[in-house]
Design a protein around this motif. Structure first.
Motif, PDB file in Angstrom:
ATOM      1  N   ASP A  37       0.761  -1.318  -0.023  1.00  0.00           N
ATOM      2  CA  ASP A  37      -0.105   0.016  -0.016  1.00  0.00           C
ATOM      3  C   ASP A  37       0.704   1.163   0.025  1.00  0.00           C
ATOM      4  OD1 ASP A  37      -2.390  -1.368   0.087  1.00  0.00           O
ATOM      5  OD2 ASP A  37      -2.306  -1.531   2.196  1.00  0.00           O
ATOM      6  N   ASP A  38       1.862   1.339   0.912  1.00  0.00           N
ATOM      7  CA  ASP A  38       2.731   2.454   0.609  1.00  0.00           C
ATOM      8  C   ASP A  38       3.673   2.534  -0.546  1.00  0.00           C
ATOM      9  OD1 ASP A  38       2.320   2.985   3.370  1.00  0.00           O
ATOM     10  OD2 ASP A  38       3.878   1.314   4.009  1.00  0.00           O
ATOM     11  N   LEU A  39       3.923   1.550  -1.157  1.00  0.00           N
ATOM     12  CA  LEU A  39       4.622   1.675  -2.351  1.00  0.00           C
ATOM     13  C   LEU A  39       3.659   2.113  -3.547  1.00  0.00           C
ATOM     14  CD1 LEU A  39       6.577  -1.676  -2.592  1.00  0.00           C
ATOM     15  CD2 LEU A  39       7.568   0.494  -2.309  1.00  0.00           C
ATOM     16  N   GLU A  40       2.238   1.719  -3.360  1.00  0.00           N
ATOM     17  CA  GLU A  40       1.381   2.222  -4.394  1.00  0.00           C
ATOM     18  C   GLU A  40       1.153   3.802  -4.264  1.00  0.00           C
ATOM     19  OE1 GLU A  40      -0.992   2.102  -7.573  1.00  0.00           O
ATOM     20  OE2 GLU A  40       0.270   0.505  -6.625  1.00  0.00           O
ATOM     21  N   VAL A  41       1.124   4.105  -2.835  1.00  0.00           N
ATOM     22  CA  VAL A  41       0.793   5.717  -2.461  1.00  0.00           C
ATOM     23  C   VAL A  41       1.982   6.540  -3.227  1.00  0.00           C
ATOM     24  CG1 VAL A  41       0.797   7.360  -0.886  1.00  0.00           C
ATOM     25  CG2 VAL A  41      -0.383   5.357  -0.458  1.00  0.00           C
ATOM     26  N   LEU A  42       3.465   5.912  -3.102  1.00  0.00           N
ATOM     27  CA  LEU A  42       4.663   6.613  -3.660  1.00  0.00           C
ATOM     28  C   LEU A  42       4.434   6.494  -5.161  1.00  0.00           C
ATOM     29  CD1 LEU A  42       7.319   5.150  -1.482  1.00  0.00           C
ATOM     30  CD2 LEU A  42       6.456   7.557  -1.311  1.00  0.00           C
ATOM     31  N   LYS A  48       1.677  11.713 -10.360  1.00  0.00           N
ATOM     32  CA  LYS A  48       1.069  12.911 -10.120  1.00  0.00           C
ATOM     33  C   LYS A  48       2.049  14.197 -10.473  1.00  0.00           C
ATOM     34  CE  LYS A  48      -2.934  12.098  -7.142  1.00  0.00           C
ATOM     35  NZ  LYS A  48      -3.484  12.244  -6.032  1.00  0.00           N
ATOM     36  N   GLN A  49       3.327  13.890  -9.781  1.00  0.00           N
ATOM     37  CA  GLN A  49       4.220  14.891  -9.866  1.00  0.00           C
ATOM     38  C   GLN A  49       4.738  14.894 -11.518  1.00  0.00           C
ATOM     39  OE1 GLN A  49       7.239  13.432  -7.249  1.00  0.00           O
ATOM     40  NE2 GLN A  49       6.414  14.816  -5.446  1.00  0.00           N
ATOM     41  N   MET A  50       4.899  13.694 -12.149  1.00  0.00           N
ATOM     42  CA  MET A  50       5.248  13.597 -13.505  1.00  0.00           C
ATOM     43  C   MET A  50       4.127  14.400 -14.278  1.00  0.00           C
ATOM     44  SD  MET A  50       6.962   9.825 -13.394  1.00  0.00           S
ATOM     45  CE  MET A  50       7.317   9.867 -15.260  1.00  0.00           C
ATOM     46  N   LYS A  51       3.007  13.976 -14.006  1.00  0.00           N
ATOM     47  CA  LYS A  51       1.939  14.894 -15.040  1.00  0.00           C
ATOM     48  C   LYS A  51       1.872  16.359 -14.804  1.00  0.00           C
ATOM     49  CE  LYS A  51      -3.166  14.526 -15.715  1.00  0.00           C
ATOM     50  NZ  LYS A  51      -4.467  13.922 -15.296  1.00  0.00           N
ATOM     51  N   LYS A  52       1.990  16.757 -13.586  1.00  0.00           N
ATOM     52  CA  LYS A  52       1.931  18.115 -13.461  1.00  0.00           C
ATOM     53  C   LYS A  52       3.333  19.002 -14.158  1.00  0.00           C
ATOM     54  CE  LYS A  52       2.019  21.578  -9.374  1.00  0.00           C
ATOM     55  NZ  LYS A  52       1.912  21.681  -8.114  1.00  0.00           N
ATOM     56  N   MET A  53       4.370  18.252 -14.181  1.00  0.00           N
ATOM     57  CA  MET A  53       5.639  18.794 -14.664  1.00  0.00           C
ATOM     58  C   MET A  53       5.455  18.682 -16.219  1.00  0.00           C
ATOM     59  SD  MET A  53       8.397  20.138 -14.662  1.00  0.00           S
ATOM     60  CE  MET A  53       8.669  20.110 -12.954  1.00  0.00           C
ATOM     61  N   ALA A  54       4.704  17.624 -16.652  1.00  0.00           N
ATOM     62  CA  ALA A  54       4.592  17.576 -18.183  1.00  0.00           C
ATOM     63  C   ALA A  54       3.557  18.732 -18.743  1.00  0.00           C
ATOM     64  CB  ALA A  54       4.087  16.264 -18.341  1.00  0.00           C
ATOM     65  N   GLU A  55       2.668  18.969 -17.828  1.00  0.00           N
ATOM     66  CA  GLU A  55       1.676  20.093 -18.188  1.00  0.00           C
ATOM     67  C   GLU A  55       2.289  21.271 -17.924  1.00  0.00           C
ATOM     68  OE1 GLU A  55      -1.177  19.528 -15.150  1.00  0.00           O
ATOM     69  OE2 GLU A  55      -2.374  17.774 -16.425  1.00  0.00           O
ATOM     70  N   LYS A  56       3.193  21.585 -16.965  1.00  0.00           N
ATOM     71  CA  LYS A  56       4.108  22.573 -17.074  1.00  0.00           C
ATOM     72  C   LYS A  56       5.265  23.065 -18.437  1.00  0.00           C
ATOM     73  CE  LYS A  56       4.593  23.914 -12.051  1.00  0.00           C
ATOM     74  NZ  LYS A  56       5.761  24.036 -11.057  1.00  0.00           N
ATOM     75  N   LYS A  57       5.790  21.852 -18.691  1.00  0.00           N
ATOM     76  CA  LYS A  57       6.360  21.944 -19.856  1.00  0.00           C
ATOM     77  C   LYS A  57       5.729  22.282 -21.011  1.00  0.00           C
ATOM     78  CE  LYS A  57      10.302  18.939 -18.416  1.00  0.00           C
ATOM     79  NZ  LYS A  57      11.076  17.769 -18.762  1.00  0.00           N
ATOM     80  N   LYS A  58       4.526  21.725 -21.193  1.00  0.00           N
ATOM     81  CA  LYS A  58       3.565  22.028 -22.362  1.00  0.00           C
ATOM     82  C   LYS A  58       3.253  23.182 -22.501  1.00  0.00           C
ATOM     83  CE  LYS A  58      -0.645  20.397 -24.664  1.00  0.00           C
ATOM     84  NZ  LYS A  58      -1.815  19.429 -24.645  1.00  0.00           N
ATOM     85  N   ARG A  59       2.894  24.093 -21.275  1.00  0.00           N
ATOM     86  CA  ARG A  59       2.471  25.488 -21.108  1.00  0.00           C
ATOM     87  C   ARG A  59       3.798  26.199 -21.571  1.00  0.00           C
ATOM     88  NH1 ARG A  59       2.735  29.667 -17.690  1.00  0.00           N
ATOM     89  NH2 ARG A  59       1.123  31.210 -17.889  1.00  0.00           N
ATOM     90  N   TRP A  60       4.879  26.026 -21.049  1.00  0.00           N
ATOM     91  CA  TRP A  60       6.161  26.540 -21.201  1.00  0.00           C
ATOM     92  C   TRP A  60       6.447  26.733 -22.696  1.00  0.00           C
ATOM     93  CZ3 TRP A  60       9.196  23.943 -17.026  1.00  0.00           C
ATOM     94  CH2 TRP A  60       8.923  24.556 -15.604  1.00  0.00           C
ATOM     95  N   MET A  61       6.299  25.604 -23.337  1.00  0.00           N
ATOM     96  CA  MET A  61       6.652  25.532 -24.920  1.00  0.00           C
ATOM     97  C   MET A  61       5.547  26.190 -25.600  1.00  0.00           C
ATOM     98  SD  MET A  61       9.290  23.674 -24.760  1.00  0.00           S
ATOM     99  CE  MET A  61       9.624  23.121 -26.244  1.00  0.00           C
ATOM    100  N   SER A  62       4.591  26.367 -25.223  1.00  0.00           N
ATOM    101  CA  SER A  62       3.176  27.237 -25.962  1.00  0.00           C
ATOM    102  C   SER A  62       3.711  28.682 -25.882  1.00  0.00           C
ATOM    103  CB  SER A  62       2.131  26.692 -25.488  1.00  0.00           C
ATOM    104  OG  SER A  62       1.899  27.460 -24.184  1.00  0.00           O
ATOM    105  N   LEU A  63       4.575  29.004 -24.766  1.00  0.00           N
ATOM    106  CA  LEU A  63       4.663  30.663 -24.833  1.00  0.00           C
ATOM    107  C   LEU A  63       6.071  30.859 -25.300  1.00  0.00           C
ATOM    108  CD1 LEU A  63       3.904  30.993 -21.012  1.00  0.00           C
ATOM    109  CD2 LEU A  63       2.756  31.831 -22.924  1.00  0.00           C
ATOM    110  N   GLY A  64       6.727  29.896 -25.795  1.00  0.00           N
ATOM    111  CA  GLY A  64       8.067  30.341 -26.622  1.00  0.00           C
ATOM    112  C   GLY A  64       9.301  29.753 -25.793  1.00  0.00           C
ATOM    113  N   HIS A  65       8.944  29.157 -24.556  1.00  0.00           N
ATOM    114  CA  HIS A  65      10.291  28.729 -23.762  1.00  0.00           C
ATOM    115  C   HIS A  65      10.909  27.535 -24.635  1.00  0.00           C
ATOM    116  CE1 HIS A  65       8.806  30.161 -19.637  1.00  0.00           C
ATOM    117  NE2 HIS A  65       8.118  30.715 -20.685  1.00  0.00           N
ATOM    118  N   GLY A  66      11.965  27.348 -24.280  1.00  0.00           N
ATOM    119  CA  GLY A  66      12.965  26.385 -24.943  1.00  0.00           C
ATOM    120  C   GLY A  66      13.780  26.883 -26.256  1.00  0.00           C
ATOM    121  N   GLU A  67      13.494  27.924 -26.769  1.00  0.00           N
ATOM    122  CA  GLU A  67      14.100  28.574 -27.824  1.00  0.00           C
ATOM    123  C   GLU A  67      14.562  30.094 -27.503  1.00  0.00           C
ATOM    124  OE1 GLU A  67      11.793  28.286 -31.322  1.00  0.00           O
ATOM    125  OE2 GLU A  67      10.321  29.669 -30.425  1.00  0.00           O
ATOM    126  N   TYR A  68      15.505  30.684 -28.169  1.00  0.00           N
ATOM    127  CA  TYR A  68      16.178  31.871 -27.986  1.00  0.00           C
ATOM    128  C   TYR A  68      15.317  33.028 -28.892  1.00  0.00           C
ATOM    129  CZ  TYR A  68      19.373  36.007 -27.695  1.00  0.00           C
ATOM    130  OH  TYR A  68      19.913  37.137 -27.290  1.00  0.00           O
TER     131      TYR A  68
END
Length: 210
Positions: A37-42, A48-68
């Motif tokens: 149960d503990d391992l499943e919680v982890l 959730k953390q990975m999903k949140k980060m993926a959403e952040k990256k997607k938003r950043w890229m849409s704003l022009g991040h990742g390029e100069y």
């Protein structure tokens, strides 16, 4: 004859190695105590953390991040600053020092997608140049939450020459916490001479930049 310095160093290495080994043993022991149960919680938390980060990256890229990229008007500058929480803006002119800065900024833009990296021609941005007191070129404005938090002016803080490394610039920018950086420089205290200038768009800027 025994070398006392060598013996001291060997003892220090052994002490550090033992401390690291004990820490790893403690972590393994903690993991062994976890039930399914503990391992499943982890796992769920990690997903959730990975999903949140993926959403952040997607938003950043849409704003022009990742390029100069280049900003072509003062009005666009305010749009960029409002859209992204962290921005590094290079005030430039067509000269060799600014081309050197361009090279490093292009690399950092790809390495730090959490931050928007842009440039704007100072001579075509008189309102901004005056408001932010841009005199020396190149100058980097390090912006957090629509405010210029710090500046990198010329190459003075980068060794005073144009052969500084991208890592040198990265560490300097990290001191203002405008990029996520795990290096030593991110732990150094900020300069007490740091100047904060509000660059929120005012009615005056609207009339000057359109």
């Amino acid at each position: 004859m025994a070398n006392p310095i060598k013996e001291i160093l060997e003892k220090q290495v052994l002490t550090v190695a033992k401390a690291m080994e004990d820490k790893i043993d403690d972590e393994i022991a903690s993991l062994e105590k976890l039930d399914e149960d503990d391992l499943e919680v982890l796992r769920e938390r990690r997903l959730k953390q990975m999903k949140k980060m993926a959403e952040k990256k997607k938003r950043w890229m849409s704003l022009g991040h990742g390029e100069y990229s280049e900003i072509h008007s003062e009005k666009d500058f305010f749009t960029v600053v409002k859209a992204s929480e962290r921005v590094v803006c290079h005030f430039y002119r067509e000269n060799w020092p600014c081309k050197v800065m361009d090279k490093h900024m292009s690399i950092l833009a790809k390495q730090h997608i959490e931050t928007r990296f842009v440039k704007i021609q100072a001579e075509k941005s008189p309102f901004l140049a005056e408001r932010l007191k841009i005199v020396v070129l190149p100058t980097l404005a390090l912006i957090k939450s629509t405010k210029v938090d710090d500046y990198v002016v010329g190459f003075n803080e980068l060794g005073g020459k144009d052969d500084f490394s991208t890592e040198d610039l990265e560490e300097r920018i990290a001191r203002a916490q405008v990029i996520h950086y795990e290096g030593e420089s991110s732990l150094k205290p900020k300069s007490t001479t740091q100047v904060r200038r509000n660059v929120r768009q005012s009615a005056h800027s609207d009339s000057d930049s359109e």
